[in-house]
Write a protein that holds these residues in place. Structure first.
Motif, short mmCIF file in Angstrom:
data_model
loop_
_atom_site.label_atom_id
_atom_site.label_comp_id
_atom_site.label_asym_id
_atom_site.label_seq_id
_atom_site.Cartn_x
_atom_site.Cartn_y
_atom_site.Cartn_z
N TRP A 259 0.81 -1.24 0.00
CA TRP A 259 0.00 0.00 0.00
C TRP A 259 0.83 1.28 0.00
CZ3 TRP A 259 -3.95 -1.47 4.50
CH2 TRP A 259 -4.40 -2.79 4.30
N GLY B 208 3.49 4.98 9.61
CA GLY B 208 2.10 5.22 10.00
C GLY B 208 1.91 5.15 11.50
N TYR C 288 -7.87 -0.13 12.27
CA TYR C 288 -6.45 -0.47 12.37
C TYR C 288 -5.63 0.80 12.26
CZ TYR C 288 -1.80 -2.15 11.31
OH TYR C 288 -0.44 -2.36 11.34
N HIS C 289 -4.72 1.00 13.21
CA HIS C 289 -3.94 2.24 13.21
C HIS C 289 -2.45 2.03 13.40
CE1 HIS C 289 -7.73 4.38 13.10
NE2 HIS C 289 -8.16 3.64 14.09
N ASP D 258 -6.94 8.99 10.19
CA ASP D 258 -5.83 8.13 9.80
C ASP D 258 -5.90 7.93 8.29
OD1 ASP D 258 -4.12 6.08 9.17
OD2 ASP D 258 -4.72 4.78 10.85
C1 PLP Z 1 -0.41 0.73 7.39
C2 PLP Z 1 -1.34 1.51 8.25
C3 PLP Z 1 -0.92 2.02 9.48
C4 PLP Z 1 0.44 1.75 10.06
O1 PLP Z 1 1.45 2.25 9.26
P1 PLP Z 1 2.94 1.63 9.37
O2 PLP Z 1 3.72 2.46 8.42
O3 PLP Z 1 2.83 0.20 8.98
O4 PLP Z 1 3.37 1.80 10.77
C5 PLP Z 1 -1.82 2.79 10.20
N1 PLP Z 1 -3.05 3.03 9.73
C6 PLP Z 1 -3.48 2.57 8.55
C7 PLP Z 1 -4.86 2.91 8.08
C8 PLP Z 1 -2.65 1.77 7.77
O5 PLP Z 1 -3.08 1.28 6.61
#
Ligand code: PLP
Length: 429
Positions: free
Chosen positions: A58, A118, A151-152, A238
């Motif tokens: 992604w 993220g 999911y965060h 997010d």
């Molecule tokens: C991938 C993702 C995260 C976490 O990001 P990382 O770079 O893997 O730490 C947080 N929120 C959403 C919606 C994500 O798709």
């Protein structure tokens, strides 16, 4: 198998530990070693070519080895690779913070705090939202609301906000407490005595990625913004997955004309080139951190505002403008819809297609509508079968993700969907 492929796999099996991976299974199977990319294509160490069907988890936006992005990194390398943002400014971070703020309405998200991924962008928003209340003496307003199945990220703070049980596993009880709700109606039913203790609500706007690409009803985001506004509660969006064009607009929140109090971006920020993230916020939040030393935001990482990351992020924003990426994307979003409708018509195992812009989840079930038994791991089997047909992607349970780089052409999309069709025919039974 080539000698070097064999060696890399042996070293991996002996010393690497992969994310979210059952290592015993991993070591029993033959992994692909990815060595090279160009546009939407990746090559493995055996010289085989694959369509990058999930944009390298992604992240990728403009394709691999985009000349403008490559050149930006090379040019920055001739200056310096990294300098500390703790105590010093740097040109690319100055430029990028102004560019990012400029993507939002004037007087809204005027401050940018850089971090690494993220999870740290979320961590940063949570700490800012919390400390904002403490700095203002609102000591009873320290609660967080998150949505069921959201999911965060995976650091302990970010994971506490997540609502996908199989991701937190045994660690669930070690995070901080969060009020979890299923929809805005649940918030509207919340008594004033409870909402008065809430600092912020966090949401993945329009679509929950890890929750098998489930879409929110239209208007949900605007309704949530109204609920927050009426109660003085901050809204954290997010956009780690949805940011930078994925949904057909630059940011998902633009679909409903919503501006959050905190906006988290990461994956696509650098076009998928460098690990880098940003948390954007308002002057109202920033101002609460001015004054005595105690009010300072004590948070940061060694690679904050890394110049290579900033340089490639700036180049990515240039590409959006110069190549009219969002304009060119619209017909391809429609084409993806057509191709997936055809797939559903021909494959009885395709139960539902969930698409939001250039993000699609293809849910597989048995032709009678029942789920495949979990132990058959149908999603994984289909994705592994797809390798043979030149497509790389990952499932979420039995939902296959199709989220190509925005640079994918109609022909490339058709190739990917045809490969998926063969893989479903062979792998989902
Ligand atoms: C991938 C993702 C995260 C976490 O990001 P990382 O770079 O893997 O730490 C947080 N929120 C959403 C919606 C994500 O798709």
């Amino acid at each position: 198998m080539r000698e070097d492929s064999r060696r890399w796999i042996e070293e991996d099996r002996s010393h690497c530990w992969h994310p979210f991976t059952r290592q015993a299974d991993w070591c029993a199977e033959e992994p692909l070693v990815l060595v090279r990319g160009e546009g939407v294509w990746l090559w493995d160490s055996e010289g085989r070519r694959y369509f990058d069907g999930n944009s390298s988890i992604w992240t990728n936006i403009h394709g691999h080895r985009h000349p403008r992005l490559d050149a930006a990194i090379r040019a920055q390398l001739d200056e310096v690779a990294h300098t500390s943002f703790l105590g010093f400014a740097n040109p690319r971070a100055s430029e990028l913070s102004a560019r990012l703020s400029g993507l939002f309405p004037d007087g809204t998200l005027e401050r940018v705090f850089f971090s690494d991924d993220g999870s740290t962008a979320i961590e940063c928003a949570v700490r800012m939202a919390l400390q904002y209340r403490l700095n203002r003496g609102e000591n009873g307003r320290t609660g967080f609301v998150a949505f069921e199945n959201g999911y965060h990220g995976d650091t302990l703070g970010a994971a506490s906000l997540g609502g996908v049980g199989r991701f937190t596993g045994l660690m669930q009880r070690f995070g901080f407490g969060v009020k979890r709700v299923t929809d805005v109606a649940a918030l509207e039913a919340m008594p004033e005595s409870e909402s008065a203790g809430i600092a912020a609500v966090i949401l993945e706007p329009l679509i929950q990625g890890v929750n098998e690409m489930r879409l929110w009803p239209q208007g949900m985001l605007a309704a949530l913004r109204r609920w927050c506004d009426a109660r003085g509660i901050h809204l954290i969006l997010d956009e780690v997955m949805t940011g930078f064009g994925r949904t057909g607009r630059m940011f998902a929140c633009q679909h409903e004309n919503v501006t959050p109090d905190f906006l988290c971006v990461a994956k696509g920020l650098t076009g998928g080139y460098m690990p880098m993230a940003a948390t954007l916020t308002t002057s109202a939040v920033y101002d609460a951190f001015l004054g005595c030393a105690e009010k300072t935001f004590y948070y940061g990482h060694s690679y904050t505002a890394n110049p290579l990351g900033c340089a490639v992020a700036l180049a990515g924003l240039d590409v959006f403008e110069q190549e009219r990426v969002l304009e060119n994307l619209q017909p391809n979003i429609a084409r993806m819809e057509e191709l997936l409708a055809g797939l559903k018509e021909r494959c009885p195992q395709v139960h539902e297609i969930r698409q939001c812009g250039f993000i699609a989840g293809i849910e597989l079930r048995q032709p009678d509508g029942n789920r495949f038994p979990a132990e058959t791991r149908t999603g994984e089997t289909v994705c592994r079968t797809a390798w043979k047909h030149g497509l790389l992607t990952r499932p979420i349970l039995d939902t296959i993700v199709l989220m190509p780089p925005l640079a994918a052409t109609e022909e490339e999309l058709a190739f990917a969907v045809a490969a998926l069709e063969k893989a479903i025919g062979e792998g989902a039974r």
